[in-house]
Design a protein around this motif. Sequence first.
Motif, PDB file in Angstrom:
ATOM      1  N   ASN A   5       0.803  -1.220   0.000  1.00 45.83           N
ATOM      2  CA  ASN A   5       0.000   0.000   0.000  1.00 45.83           C
ATOM      3  C   ASN A   5       0.837   1.272   0.000  1.00 45.83           C
ATOM      4  O   ASN A   5       0.287   2.360   0.141  1.00 45.83           O
ATOM      5  CB  ASN A   5      -0.911   0.012   1.237  1.00 45.83           C
ATOM      6  CG  ASN A   5      -1.883  -1.137   1.205  1.00 45.83           C
ATOM      7  OD1 ASN A   5      -2.506  -1.402   0.171  1.00 45.83           O
ATOM      8  ND2 ASN A   5      -2.001  -1.858   2.318  1.00 45.83           N
ATOM      9  N   CYS A   6       2.159   1.135  -0.130  1.00 48.35           N
ATOM     10  CA  CYS A   6       3.050   2.286   0.028  1.00 48.35           C
ATOM     11  C   CYS A   6       3.389   2.907  -1.332  1.00 48.35           C
ATOM     12  O   CYS A   6       3.855   2.233  -2.247  1.00 48.35           O
ATOM     13  CB  CYS A   6       4.333   1.827   0.733  1.00 48.35           C
ATOM     14  SG  CYS A   6       5.632   3.063   0.751  1.00 48.35           S
ATOM     15  N   THR A   7       3.161   4.226  -1.428  1.00 46.81           N
ATOM     16  CA  THR A   7       3.450   4.954  -2.667  1.00 46.81           C
ATOM     17  C   THR A   7       4.912   4.795  -3.075  1.00 46.81           C
ATOM     18  O   THR A   7       5.212   4.590  -4.258  1.00 46.81           O
ATOM     19  CB  THR A   7       3.144   6.455  -2.454  1.00 46.81           C
ATOM     20  OG1 THR A   7       1.772   6.593  -2.084  1.00 46.81           O
ATOM     21  CG2 THR A   7       3.405   7.255  -3.718  1.00 46.81           C
ATOM     22  N   PHE A   8       5.827   4.909  -2.122  1.00 50.03           N
ATOM     23  CA  PHE A   8       7.252   4.864  -2.487  1.00 50.03           C
ATOM     24  C   PHE A   8       7.693   3.449  -2.859  1.00 50.03           C
ATOM     25  O   PHE A   8       8.541   3.278  -3.738  1.00 50.03           O
ATOM     26  CB  PHE A   8       8.124   5.466  -1.376  1.00 50.03           C
ATOM     27  CG  PHE A   8       8.013   6.972  -1.277  1.00 50.03           C
ATOM     28  CD1 PHE A   8       7.268   7.714  -2.180  1.00 50.03           C
ATOM     29  CD2 PHE A   8       8.685   7.665  -0.272  1.00 50.03           C
ATOM     30  CE1 PHE A   8       7.167   9.106  -2.093  1.00 50.03           C
ATOM     31  CE2 PHE A   8       8.602   9.045  -0.168  1.00 50.03           C
ATOM     32  CZ  PHE A   8       7.843   9.765  -1.083  1.00 50.03           C
ATOM     33  N   CYS A   9       7.107   2.420  -2.227  1.00 45.03           N
ATOM     34  CA  CYS A   9       7.392   1.051  -2.670  1.00 45.03           C
ATOM     35  C   CYS A   9       6.915   0.863  -4.112  1.00 45.03           C
ATOM     36  O   CYS A   9       7.601   0.229  -4.925  1.00 45.03           O
ATOM     37  CB  CYS A   9       6.715   0.034  -1.753  1.00 45.03           C
ATOM     38  SG  CYS A   9       7.543  -0.190  -0.161  1.00 45.03           S
ATOM     39  N   LYS A  10       5.746   1.436  -4.428  1.00 46.37           N
ATOM     40  CA  LYS A  10       5.231   1.340  -5.807  1.00 46.37           C
ATOM     41  C   LYS A  10       6.153   2.067  -6.778  1.00 46.37           C
ATOM     42  O   LYS A  10       6.352   1.623  -7.917  1.00 46.37           O
ATOM     43  CB  LYS A  10       3.811   1.912  -5.882  1.00 46.37           C
ATOM     44  CG  LYS A  10       2.782   1.028  -5.208  1.00 46.37           C
ATOM     45  CD  LYS A  10       1.393   1.631  -5.302  1.00 46.37           C
ATOM     46  CE  LYS A  10       0.386   0.760  -4.564  1.00 46.37           C
ATOM     47  NZ  LYS A  10      -0.896   1.440  -4.356  1.00 46.37           N
ATOM     48  N   ASP A  47      14.250  -1.031   1.307  1.00 45.55           N
ATOM     49  CA  ASP A  47      13.565  -1.711   2.406  1.00 45.55           C
ATOM     50  C   ASP A  47      12.519  -0.764   2.989  1.00 45.55           C
ATOM     51  O   ASP A  47      12.840   0.361   3.381  1.00 45.55           O
ATOM     52  CB  ASP A  47      14.624  -2.082   3.465  1.00 45.55           C
ATOM     53  CG  ASP A  47      14.033  -2.738   4.684  1.00 45.55           C
ATOM     54  OD1 ASP A  47      12.983  -3.401   4.567  1.00 45.55           O
ATOM     55  OD2 ASP A  47      14.633  -2.595   5.769  1.00 45.55           O
ATOM     56  N   HIS A  48      11.260  -1.219   3.055  1.00 51.28           N
ATOM     57  CA  HIS A  48      10.190  -0.359   3.572  1.00 51.28           C
ATOM     58  C   HIS A  48      10.205  -0.299   5.096  1.00 51.28           C
ATOM     59  O   HIS A  48      10.029  -1.310   5.761  1.00 51.28           O
ATOM     60  CB  HIS A  48       8.817  -0.877   3.125  1.00 51.28           C
ATOM     61  CG  HIS A  48       7.675  -0.121   3.738  1.00 51.28           C
ATOM     62  ND1 HIS A  48       7.057   0.935   3.115  1.00 51.28           N
ATOM     63  CD2 HIS A  48       7.078  -0.238   4.949  1.00 51.28           C
ATOM     64  CE1 HIS A  48       6.115   1.420   3.906  1.00 51.28           C
ATOM     65  NE2 HIS A  48       6.112   0.728   5.033  1.00 51.28           N
ATOM     66  N   PHE A  49      10.402   0.887   5.644  1.00 48.53           N
ATOM     67  CA  PHE A  49      10.103   1.172   7.050  1.00 48.53           C
ATOM     68  C   PHE A  49       9.886   2.664   7.162  1.00 48.53           C
ATOM     69  O   PHE A  49      10.297   3.431   6.284  1.00 48.53           O
ATOM     70  CB  PHE A  49      11.189   0.649   8.004  1.00 48.53           C
ATOM     71  CG  PHE A  49      12.553   1.291   7.883  1.00 48.53           C
ATOM     72  CD1 PHE A  49      13.420   0.951   6.864  1.00 48.53           C
ATOM     73  CD2 PHE A  49      12.965   2.243   8.824  1.00 48.53           C
ATOM     74  CE1 PHE A  49      14.680   1.542   6.763  1.00 48.53           C
ATOM     75  CE2 PHE A  49      14.219   2.820   8.746  1.00 48.53           C
ATOM     76  CZ  PHE A  49      15.077   2.479   7.699  1.00 48.53           C
ATOM     77  N   ASN A  98       4.682   6.949   4.527  1.00 51.36           N
ATOM     78  CA  ASN A  98       5.179   6.082   5.607  1.00 51.36           C
ATOM     79  C   ASN A  98       6.341   5.199   5.155  1.00 51.36           C
ATOM     80  O   ASN A  98       6.407   4.013   5.518  1.00 51.36           O
ATOM     81  CB  ASN A  98       4.037   5.216   6.145  1.00 51.36           C
ATOM     82  CG  ASN A  98       3.002   6.045   6.876  1.00 51.36           C
ATOM     83  OD1 ASN A  98       3.268   7.182   7.288  1.00 51.36           O
ATOM     84  ND2 ASN A  98       1.816   5.506   7.019  1.00 51.36           N
ATOM     85  N   HIS A  99       7.219   5.768   4.378  1.00 50.85           N
ATOM     86  CA  HIS A  99       8.438   5.069   3.921  1.00 50.85           C
ATOM     87  C   HIS A  99       9.569   6.062   4.132  1.00 50.85           C
ATOM     88  O   HIS A  99       9.536   7.163   3.546  1.00 50.85           O
ATOM     89  CB  HIS A  99       8.262   4.694   2.443  1.00 50.85           C
ATOM     90  CG  HIS A  99       9.353   3.845   1.861  1.00 50.85           C
ATOM     91  ND1 HIS A  99       9.110   2.673   1.176  1.00 50.85           N
ATOM     92  CD2 HIS A  99      10.699   4.017   1.838  1.00 50.85           C
ATOM     93  CE1 HIS A  99      10.257   2.155   0.758  1.00 50.85           C
ATOM     94  NE2 HIS A  99      11.243   2.955   1.145  1.00 50.85           N
ATOM     95  N   LEU A 100      10.509   5.714   4.973  1.00 48.05           N
ATOM     96  CA  LEU A 100      11.581   6.654   5.318  1.00 48.05           C
ATOM     97  C   LEU A 100      12.165   7.301   4.066  1.00 48.05           C
ATOM     98  O   LEU A 100      12.464   6.606   3.094  1.00 48.05           O
ATOM     99  CB  LEU A 100      12.695   5.924   6.065  1.00 48.05           C
ATOM    100  CG  LEU A 100      13.711   6.905   6.670  1.00 48.05           C
ATOM    101  CD1 LEU A 100      13.387   7.181   8.125  1.00 48.05           C
ATOM    102  CD2 LEU A 100      15.130   6.412   6.536  1.00 48.05           C
TER     103      LEU A 100
HETATM  104 ZN    ZN Z   1       7.378   1.649   1.193  1.00 51.73          ZN
END
Ligand code: ZN
Length: 112
Positions: A5-10, A47-49, A98-100
């Motif tokens: 669900n994370c924009t930056f992961c996408k 890495d997502h955090f 919510n992605h550093l």
């Molecule tokens: Zn992310």
Amino acid sequence: MYDDNCTFCKIIKGEIPSTKVYEDDKMYVFKDIEPKAKVHLLAIPKDHFKLLSEMNGQRAMVIAYMLSKIPQIAADNGCANGYRLVVNQGDDAGQTVNHLHIHILGGENLPW
Ligand code: ZN
Ligand code: 5GP
């Protein structure tokens, strides 16, 4: 690793387009969609955090690695004369993703 669900992961996965300026196996750097300075880049770990409080040894190594790469990336993208790094943490700082992420701001004499 990734949060679906994370924009930056996408963005890292290429599911949302971005203007990439640098990528390797640990980090991804792209132009902020709403720049707050003439140059406004976002550097993110793959890495997502969300928060520095979620740090562990592996993540600390990646953040140190990112900080070691940022000077050259900044210089290559119009910040040879200096730049500012900002890391918003949580609600009071106005963290919206919510992605550093490390904001890289420059390309001009920053007014603040
Ligand atoms: Zn992310
Ligand atoms: P924060 O306020 O969480 O520290 O910063 C999030 C930043 O991400 C903001 O400066 C915002 O403009 C940027 N941003 C949010 N969504 C997107 C997007 O889909 N693409 C790009 N390139 N930047 C984004």
